[in-house]
Design an enzyme around this catalytic site. Structure first.
Site, PDB file in Angstrom:
ATOM      1  N   SER A   8      -7.622  -5.680  -3.722  1.00  0.00           N
ATOM      2  CA  SER A   8      -7.535  -4.705  -2.635  1.00  0.00           C
ATOM      3  C   SER A   8      -8.180  -3.416  -3.148  1.00  0.00           C
ATOM      4  CB  SER A   8      -6.079  -4.475  -2.220  1.00  0.00           C
ATOM      5  OG  SER A   8      -5.268  -4.223  -3.342  1.00  0.00           O
ATOM      6  N   GLU A  10      -8.518   0.942  -2.696  1.00  0.00           N
ATOM      7  CA  GLU A  10      -7.865   2.146  -2.162  1.00  0.00           C
ATOM      8  C   GLU A  10      -8.865   3.274  -1.923  1.00  0.00           C
ATOM      9  OE1 GLU A  10      -4.080   3.173  -3.923  1.00  0.00           O
ATOM     10  OE2 GLU A  10      -4.615   5.312  -3.892  1.00  0.00           O
ATOM     11  N   THR A  41      -4.845   6.706   1.371  1.00  0.00           N
ATOM     12  CA  THR A  41      -3.753   7.550   0.877  1.00  0.00           C
ATOM     13  C   THR A  41      -3.273   8.531   1.942  1.00  0.00           C
ATOM     14  OG1 THR A  41      -5.239   9.233   0.004  1.00  0.00           O
ATOM     15  CG2 THR A  41      -4.608   7.460  -1.505  1.00  0.00           C
ATOM     16  N   ALA A  44      -0.113  14.767   0.137  1.00  0.00           N
ATOM     17  CA  ALA A  44       1.226  15.255  -0.177  1.00  0.00           C
ATOM     18  C   ALA A  44       1.799  16.023   1.010  1.00  0.00           C
ATOM     19  CB  ALA A  44       1.164  16.155  -1.406  1.00  0.00           C
ATOM     20  N   HIS A  69      -1.060   4.407   3.529  1.00  0.00           N
ATOM     21  CA  HIS A  69       0.019   4.878   2.669  1.00  0.00           C
ATOM     22  C   HIS A  69       0.873   5.787   3.555  1.00  0.00           C
ATOM     23  CE1 HIS A  69      -2.176   4.330  -1.428  1.00  0.00           C
ATOM     24  NE2 HIS A  69      -2.599   3.459  -0.535  1.00  0.00           N
ATOM     25  N   GLY A 100       6.123  10.074  -2.322  1.00  0.00           N
ATOM     26  CA  GLY A 100       5.151  11.164  -2.263  1.00  0.00           C
ATOM     27  C   GLY A 100       5.644  12.341  -3.067  1.00  0.00           C
ATOM     28  N   ASP A 101       4.799  13.343  -3.146  1.00  0.00           N
ATOM     29  CA  ASP A 101       5.173  14.571  -3.847  1.00  0.00           C
ATOM     30  C   ASP A 101       5.074  15.704  -2.852  1.00  0.00           C
ATOM     31  OD1 ASP A 101       5.617  13.576  -6.466  1.00  0.00           O
ATOM     32  OD2 ASP A 101       3.465  13.261  -6.634  1.00  0.00           O
ATOM     33  N   TYR A 137       5.405   1.850 -12.070  1.00  0.00           N
ATOM     34  CA  TYR A 137       4.872   2.675 -13.161  1.00  0.00           C
ATOM     35  C   TYR A 137       5.075   2.010 -14.521  1.00  0.00           C
ATOM     36  CZ  TYR A 137       4.979   5.935  -9.317  1.00  0.00           C
ATOM     37  OH  TYR A 137       4.781   6.506  -8.083  1.00  0.00           O
ATOM     38  N   HIS A 141       7.508   6.532 -14.487  1.00  0.00           N
ATOM     39  CA  HIS A 141       7.275   7.715 -13.651  1.00  0.00           C
ATOM     40  C   HIS A 141       7.692   8.980 -14.422  1.00  0.00           C
ATOM     41  CE1 HIS A 141       8.063  10.577 -10.312  1.00  0.00           C
ATOM     42  NE2 HIS A 141       7.016   9.971  -9.793  1.00  0.00           N
ATOM     43  N   LYS A 157      13.825  -0.755  -4.593  1.00  0.00           N
ATOM     44  CA  LYS A 157      12.797  -0.773  -3.534  1.00  0.00           C
ATOM     45  C   LYS A 157      12.623  -2.213  -3.035  1.00  0.00           C
ATOM     46  CE  LYS A 157       9.828   2.190  -5.982  1.00  0.00           C
ATOM     47  NZ  LYS A 157       8.733   3.165  -6.161  1.00  0.00           N
ATOM     48  N   GLN A 168       0.713   2.405 -10.876  1.00  0.00           N
ATOM     49  CA  GLN A 168      -0.087   3.544 -11.322  1.00  0.00           C
ATOM     50  C   GLN A 168      -1.117   3.001 -12.305  1.00  0.00           C
ATOM     51  OE1 GLN A 168      -1.589   6.206 -10.923  1.00  0.00           O
ATOM     52  NE2 GLN A 168       0.226   7.505 -10.724  1.00  0.00           N
ATOM     53  N   PHE A 208      -5.904  14.637 -14.113  1.00  0.00           N
ATOM     54  CA  PHE A 208      -5.093  13.807 -13.229  1.00  0.00           C
ATOM     55  C   PHE A 208      -4.034  13.035 -14.030  1.00  0.00           C
ATOM     56  CE2 PHE A 208      -4.611  10.304 -10.062  1.00  0.00           C
ATOM     57  CZ  PHE A 208      -4.121  11.116  -9.055  1.00  0.00           C
ATOM     58  N   HIS A 258      -5.778  -4.047  -7.822  1.00  0.00           N
ATOM     59  CA  HIS A 258      -5.935  -3.039  -6.764  1.00  0.00           C
ATOM     60  C   HIS A 258      -6.804  -1.925  -7.345  1.00  0.00           C
ATOM     61  CE1 HIS A 258      -4.638  -0.497  -3.336  1.00  0.00           C
ATOM     62  NE2 HIS A 258      -4.537   0.493  -4.218  1.00  0.00           N
TER      63      HIS A 258
HETATM   64  P1  FAD Z   1      10.287   6.779  -5.959  1.00  0.00           P
HETATM   65  O1  FAD Z   1      10.285   5.308  -5.995  1.00  0.00           O
HETATM   66  O2  FAD Z   1      11.238   7.466  -5.037  1.00  0.00           O
HETATM   67  O3  FAD Z   1      10.516   7.282  -7.465  1.00  0.00           O
HETATM   68  C1  FAD Z   1      10.373   8.655  -7.827  1.00  0.00           C
HETATM   69  C2  FAD Z   1      11.255   8.972  -9.023  1.00  0.00           C
HETATM   70  O4  FAD Z   1      12.634   8.974  -8.653  1.00  0.00           O
HETATM   71  C3  FAD Z   1      11.171   7.995 -10.203  1.00  0.00           C
HETATM   72  O5  FAD Z   1      11.319   8.756 -11.370  1.00  0.00           O
HETATM   73  C4  FAD Z   1      12.360   7.047 -10.011  1.00  0.00           C
HETATM   74  O6  FAD Z   1      12.847   6.571 -11.243  1.00  0.00           O
HETATM   75  C5  FAD Z   1      13.393   7.939  -9.322  1.00  0.00           C
HETATM   76  N1  FAD Z   1      14.119   7.271  -8.242  1.00  0.00           N
HETATM   77  C6  FAD Z   1      13.641   6.334  -7.372  1.00  0.00           C
HETATM   78  N2  FAD Z   1      14.565   6.046  -6.439  1.00  0.00           N
HETATM   79  C7  FAD Z   1      15.643   6.817  -6.698  1.00  0.00           C
HETATM   80  C8  FAD Z   1      16.900   7.019  -6.054  1.00  0.00           C
HETATM   81  N3  FAD Z   1      17.222   6.344  -4.943  1.00  0.00           N
HETATM   82  N4  FAD Z   1      17.776   7.930  -6.573  1.00  0.00           N
HETATM   83  C9  FAD Z   1      17.435   8.640  -7.680  1.00  0.00           C
HETATM   84  N5  FAD Z   1      16.253   8.499  -8.336  1.00  0.00           N
HETATM   85  C10 FAD Z   1      15.365   7.622  -7.844  1.00  0.00           C
HETATM   86  N6  FAD Z   1       1.288  10.040  -3.496  1.00  0.00           N
HETATM   87  C11 FAD Z   1       0.954  10.612  -2.307  1.00  0.00           C
HETATM   88  O7  FAD Z   1       1.346  11.773  -2.056  1.00  0.00           O
HETATM   89  N7  FAD Z   1       0.166   9.945  -1.400  1.00  0.00           N
HETATM   90  C12 FAD Z   1      -0.283   8.679  -1.604  1.00  0.00           C
HETATM   91  O8  FAD Z   1      -0.968   8.106  -0.758  1.00  0.00           O
HETATM   92  C13 FAD Z   1       0.062   8.044  -2.837  1.00  0.00           C
HETATM   93  N8  FAD Z   1      -0.326   6.773  -3.110  1.00  0.00           N
HETATM   94  C14 FAD Z   1       0.098   6.141  -4.270  1.00  0.00           C
HETATM   95  C15 FAD Z   1      -0.240   4.809  -4.476  1.00  0.00           C
HETATM   96  C16 FAD Z   1       0.183   4.148  -5.629  1.00  0.00           C
HETATM   97  C17 FAD Z   1      -0.191   2.688  -5.816  1.00  0.00           C
HETATM   98  C18 FAD Z   1       0.928   4.843  -6.605  1.00  0.00           C
HETATM   99  C19 FAD Z   1       1.358   4.165  -7.872  1.00  0.00           C
HETATM  100  C20 FAD Z   1       1.271   6.185  -6.408  1.00  0.00           C
HETATM  101  C21 FAD Z   1       0.882   6.852  -5.235  1.00  0.00           C
HETATM  102  N9  FAD Z   1       1.230   8.181  -4.971  1.00  0.00           N
HETATM  103  C22 FAD Z   1       0.861   8.777  -3.775  1.00  0.00           C
HETATM  104  C23 FAD Z   1       1.999   8.961  -5.939  1.00  0.00           C
HETATM  105  C24 FAD Z   1       3.523   8.906  -5.662  1.00  0.00           C
HETATM  106  O9  FAD Z   1       3.822   9.431  -4.389  1.00  0.00           O
HETATM  107  C25 FAD Z   1       4.210   9.741  -6.745  1.00  0.00           C
HETATM  108  O10 FAD Z   1       4.083   9.099  -7.979  1.00  0.00           O
HETATM  109  C26 FAD Z   1       5.653  10.129  -6.457  1.00  0.00           C
HETATM  110  O11 FAD Z   1       6.022  11.120  -7.420  1.00  0.00           O
HETATM  111  C27 FAD Z   1       6.645   8.985  -6.583  1.00  0.00           C
HETATM  112  O12 FAD Z   1       6.545   8.123  -5.518  1.00  0.00           O
HETATM  113  P2  FAD Z   1       7.404   6.744  -5.527  1.00  0.00           P
HETATM  114  O13 FAD Z   1       7.172   6.125  -4.211  1.00  0.00           O
HETATM  115  O14 FAD Z   1       7.129   5.973  -6.738  1.00  0.00           O
HETATM  116  O15 FAD Z   1       8.873   7.383  -5.598  1.00  0.00           O
END
Ligand code: FAD
Length: 282
Positions: A8, A10, A41, A44, A69, A100-101, A137, A141, A157, A168, A208, A258
Site C-alpha cells: 500500500s 501513503e 494523511t 494534526a 487517515h 493524531g497529535d 511502533y 511511541h 486497539k 512507524q 522528523f 506500506h
Molecule cells: P495511540 O494509540 O492513542 O497511542 C498514543 C500513546 O498513548 C502511546 O504512547 C500509547 O502507549 C498510549 N496509549 C494508547 N492508548 C492509550 C489509552 N487508552 N490510555 C492511555 N495511554 C494510551 N498523525 C497525524 O496527525 N495524521 C496522520 O495522518 C497520521 N498518520 C499516521 C500513520 C501511521 C502508519 C503512523 C504510524 C502514524 C501516523 N500519525 C499520523 C502519527 C500519530 O498520530 C502519532 O504518532 C500520535 O502521537 C499517536 O497516534 P496513535 O494512533 O498511535 O495513538
C-alpha cells in the site's frame, strides 16, 4: 522472498491544485503493483479535514482503493462521526484510525482520546463496514509509559475492533522482529505491516525522526550525512539500504509493506521493482 507481497502507498494531503494533479500521476504509476490501497494523511488537529476527504474521493473516483487517515486530535466526536458517515456514503471501505497529535496552539477545549477509543467509536457507528488500520511502533511511541504498556495499548486497539496495524518507519529490522515476537506473546495475532520510509533527504529525515522517535542507526546517519549535499548519491545509496531492509523484512515473514511515498512515485517504484514485485504488465 514472497513475490505476492501486498503493498500500500501513503500520500500526504497535498494542498495545491498542482500537488493534487501530481497525485493522479503518482497513483497511475504505482497502480502497476496492484496496491491494496492509497492512504491519505490527516493533518494534526483536523487541519486537512476537507483536503484529505477531497483527495480520497478523487482517488476513489479514478478507480483506485483509497483509505483516509482519521484522527481525533482536535475534532469533537460528532465531527468524527459525520466524517465517518460521509466516507461510508461515498463507498470508502478502509480507514487508518489514529489519535493524531494536537497542533501547537490548541489545547484544553477539545477532547483528546486515544486511538482505541476512536476504533470503538467507528465500530459502534458503522459496524463491520470498514477495514480499520491502526498505528504501531516497533521502536515504541515516544510518549509510551513503557515497552510493554505500548504493546498493551496496541492490543486494546485490536480488542476495540482494528483489523491490522501499520508501523512507524524504522531502519533496524531487528526492532520489528522483536516487536512482533512481543506482540505475539501479548496475544496479538493480527497483521502488523512495516511502514517503509525511503531515504531522500538527510536533514528532513533527522528532524522528523527526532520528533516521532524513529531511530536512525549511527552508521546510517553518518553515511547519509556524508551524502547530504549530493541528492542523487544519497537517493542511490538510500534506496540500496531500504531495498535490503525490505528484503530482510519479507524474508523474516512481514505480511506486506506500506510505503511512505512523500507523494513521489519514483522511489517507491524502484523499491518495488528491486524487490521483484509483480507488475500488471508482468
Ligand atoms: P495511540 O494509540 O492513542 O497511542 C498514543 C500513546 O498513548 C502511546 O504512547 C500509547 O502507549 C498510549 N496509549 C494508547 N492508548 C492509550 C489509552 N487508552 N490510555 C492511555 N495511554 C494510551 N498523525 C497525524 O496527525 N495524521 C496522520 O495522518 C497520521 N498518520 C499516521 C500513520 C501511521 C502508519 C503512523 C504510524 C502514524 C501516523 N500519525 C499520523 C502519527 C500519530 O498520530 C502519532 O504518532 C500520535 O502521537 C499517536 O497516534 P496513535 O494512533 O498511535 O495513538
Amino acid at each position: 522472498m514472497k513475490n505476492n507481497t501486498p503493498v500500500s502507498f501513503e500520500f500526504f494531503a497535498a494542498k495545491t491544485p498542482e500537488g493534487r494533479e501530481k497525485l493522479k500521476v503518482t497513483c497511475a504509476e504505482l497502480d502497476k503493483f496492484s496496491p491494496e490501497f492509497y492512504s491519505v494523511t490527516y493533518g494534526a488537529g483536523g487541519s486537512t479535514r476537507d483536503t484529505t476527504k477531497d483527495i480520497v474521493l478523487d482517488i476513489k473516483a479514478n478507480g483506485y482503493e483509497s483509505a483516509p487517515h482519521l484522527s481525533v486530535g482536535g475534532d469533537t466526536q460528532s465531527e468524527v462521526i459525520d466524517l465517518v458517515q460521509s466516507y461510508k456514503d461515498a463507498g470508502i471501505t478502509k480507514l487508518v484510525a489514529l489519535r493524531g497529535d494536537l497542533p501547537s496552539g490548541i489545547g484544553g477545549t477539545k477532547q483528546l482520546v486515544h486511538a482505541n477509543e476512536l476504533v470503538a467509536l467507528i465500530r459502534e457507528h458503522s459496524g463491520d463496514h470498514f477495514e480499520i488500520n491502526v498505528a504501531a511502533y516497533p521502536e515504541i511511541h515516544p510518549e509510551a509509559e513503557s515497552y510493554s504498556k505500548d504493546i498493551f495499548w496496541l492490543g486494546e486497539k485490536f480488542n476495540a475492533g482494528a483489523d491490522r496495524a501499520i508501523t512507524q518507519y524504522f531502519y533496524n529490522p531487528e526492532a520489528y522482529f522483536r516487536y512482533i515476537e512481543h506482540c505475539a506473546q501479548a496475544g496479538i495475532d493480527k497483521p502488523i505491516i512495516p511502514g517503509i520510509m525511503p531515504l531522500t533527504n538527510y536533514h528532513n529525515l533527522v528532524r522528523f525522526s527526532d520528533n516521532c522517535g524513529a531511530d536512525i542507526p549511527r552508521w546510517l546517519r553518518w553515511q547519509l550525512k556524508e551524502r547530504s549535499d549530493n541528492t542523487e548519491d544519497l537517493i542511490s545509496y538510500g534506496t540500496e539500504v531500504v531495498t535490503k531492509l525490505c528484503e530482510d523484512l519479507l524474508a523474516g515473514g512481514a505480511p506486506g509493506l506500506h510505503f511512505y511515498t512523500m507523494n513521489q512515485w519514483q522511489i517507491s517504484d524502484t523499491l518495488c521493482r528491486n524487490l521483484g514485485l509483480p507488475t500488471e504488465a508482468g
